[in-house]
Design a protein around this motif. Structure first.
Motif, PDB file in Angstrom:
ATOM      1  N   CYS A 196       0.580  -0.951  -0.411  1.00 35.97           N
ATOM      2  CA  CYS A 196       0.043   0.305  -0.232  1.00 35.97           C
ATOM      3  C   CYS A 196       0.756   1.059   0.167  1.00 35.97           C
ATOM      4  CB  CYS A 196      -0.739   0.059   1.353  1.00 35.97           C
ATOM      5  SG  CYS A 196      -0.060   0.172   3.119  1.00 35.97           S
ATOM      6  N   CYS A 197      -0.189   2.429  -0.769  1.00 36.44           N
ATOM      7  CA  CYS A 197       0.964   3.087  -0.279  1.00 36.44           C
ATOM      8  C   CYS A 197      -0.190   4.921  -0.367  1.00 36.44           C
ATOM      9  CB  CYS A 197       2.012   4.345  -1.374  1.00 36.44           C
ATOM     10  SG  CYS A 197       2.769   5.083  -1.737  1.00 36.44           S
ATOM     11  N   ILE A 198      -0.250   5.573   0.875  1.00 32.32           N
ATOM     12  CA  ILE A 198      -1.243   6.728   1.077  1.00 32.32           C
ATOM     13  C   ILE A 198      -0.836   7.836  -0.068  1.00 32.32           C
ATOM     14  CG2 ILE A 198       0.442   7.945   2.586  1.00 32.32           C
ATOM     15  CD1 ILE A 198      -2.674   8.231   3.013  1.00 32.32           C
ATOM     16  N   GLY A 199       0.075   7.915  -0.526  1.00 32.31           N
ATOM     17  CA  GLY A 199       0.190   8.680  -1.552  1.00 32.31           C
ATOM     18  C   GLY A 199       0.804  10.366  -0.884  1.00 32.31           C
ATOM     19  N   HIS A 200       1.983  10.653  -1.522  1.00 27.31           N
ATOM     20  CA  HIS A 200       2.605  11.821  -0.835  1.00 27.31           C
ATOM     21  C   HIS A 200       2.977  12.569  -1.464  1.00 27.31           C
ATOM     22  CE1 HIS A 200       3.471   8.780   2.552  1.00 27.31           C
ATOM     23  NE2 HIS A 200       4.045   8.093   1.476  1.00 27.31           N
ATOM     24  N   GLY A 201       2.940  14.536  -0.768  1.00 35.74           N
ATOM     25  CA  GLY A 201       2.542  15.872  -1.164  1.00 35.74           C
ATOM     26  C   GLY A 201       0.656  16.189  -2.230  1.00 35.74           C
ATOM     27  N   LEU A 202       1.335  16.010  -3.512  1.00 31.91           N
ATOM     28  CA  LEU A 202       0.620  16.292  -4.614  1.00 31.91           C
ATOM     29  C   LEU A 202       0.044  14.723  -5.000  1.00 31.91           C
ATOM     30  CD1 LEU A 202       1.147  19.241  -5.941  1.00 31.91           C
ATOM     31  CD2 LEU A 202      -0.757  19.068  -4.513  1.00 31.91           C
ATOM     32  N   THR A 203       0.548  14.156  -4.865  1.00 34.03           N
ATOM     33  CA  THR A 203      -0.168  12.766  -5.447  1.00 34.03           C
ATOM     34  C   THR A 203      -1.481  12.440  -4.837  1.00 34.03           C
ATOM     35  OG1 THR A 203       1.796  11.364  -5.060  1.00 34.03           O
ATOM     36  CG2 THR A 203      -0.297   9.854  -5.860  1.00 34.03           C
ATOM     37  N   TYR A 204      -3.046  12.247  -5.919  1.00 31.33           N
ATOM     38  CA  TYR A 204      -4.388  11.889  -5.563  1.00 31.33           C
ATOM     39  C   TYR A 204      -4.187  11.078  -5.096  1.00 31.33           C
ATOM     40  CZ  TYR A 204      -4.193  17.133  -7.105  1.00 31.33           C
ATOM     41  OH  TYR A 204      -3.914  18.464  -7.352  1.00 31.33           O
TER      42      TYR A 204
END
Length: 124
Positions: free
Chosen positions: A30-38
């Motif tokens: 999994c990955c939450i998404g960081h910064g401007l990753t939608y």
């Protein structure tokens, strides 16, 4: 198999834990998404197809109620470097973009929306 929750993005831990408790899937990444990753991503293997279909239908029902984001579910077919064929699943949570110029503000908004959705998913 023991899941190393301490290695999972802290914002995703409760959701990953609850998904694994459904007894119809086992998360594998999994990955939450960081910064401007939608987009946040959760990869998993289905262990009980009948239970998974019921859960997937509930997730898609919830998706129809959302305004700021989408829940996308994909069956993921791939080949390993040595030619082995794998079929896994991918759950995406995609926040709709608003203001890419205000990067810090937009990054905070994205995370806030994801956290709100995760809370709804935990209740669902």
């Amino acid at each position: 198999m023991k899941i190393p929750y301490e290695k999972i993005d802290v914002e995703l831990r409760p959701l990953i834990y609850e998904l694994n408790k459904t007894n119809c899937l086992v998360t594998i990444g999994c990955c939450i998404g960081h910064g401007l990753t939608y987009t946040s991503e959760i990869f998993f293997k289905v262990t009980d197809e009948n239970k998974w279909i019921k859960l997937m239908l509930r997730l898609l029902e919830l998706n129809s109620e959302l305004k700021e984001c989408n829940i996308n579910i994909y069956q993921w077919h791939r080949l390993s470097y040595d030619g082995l064929y794998f079929v896994d699943w991918k759950l995406e949570i995609e926040v709709h973009p608003r203001n890419k110029e205000a990067k810090e503000e937009e990054s905070i908004r994205i995370l806030r929306i994801k956290k709100r959705l995760f809370k709804r998913l935990l209740k669902y």
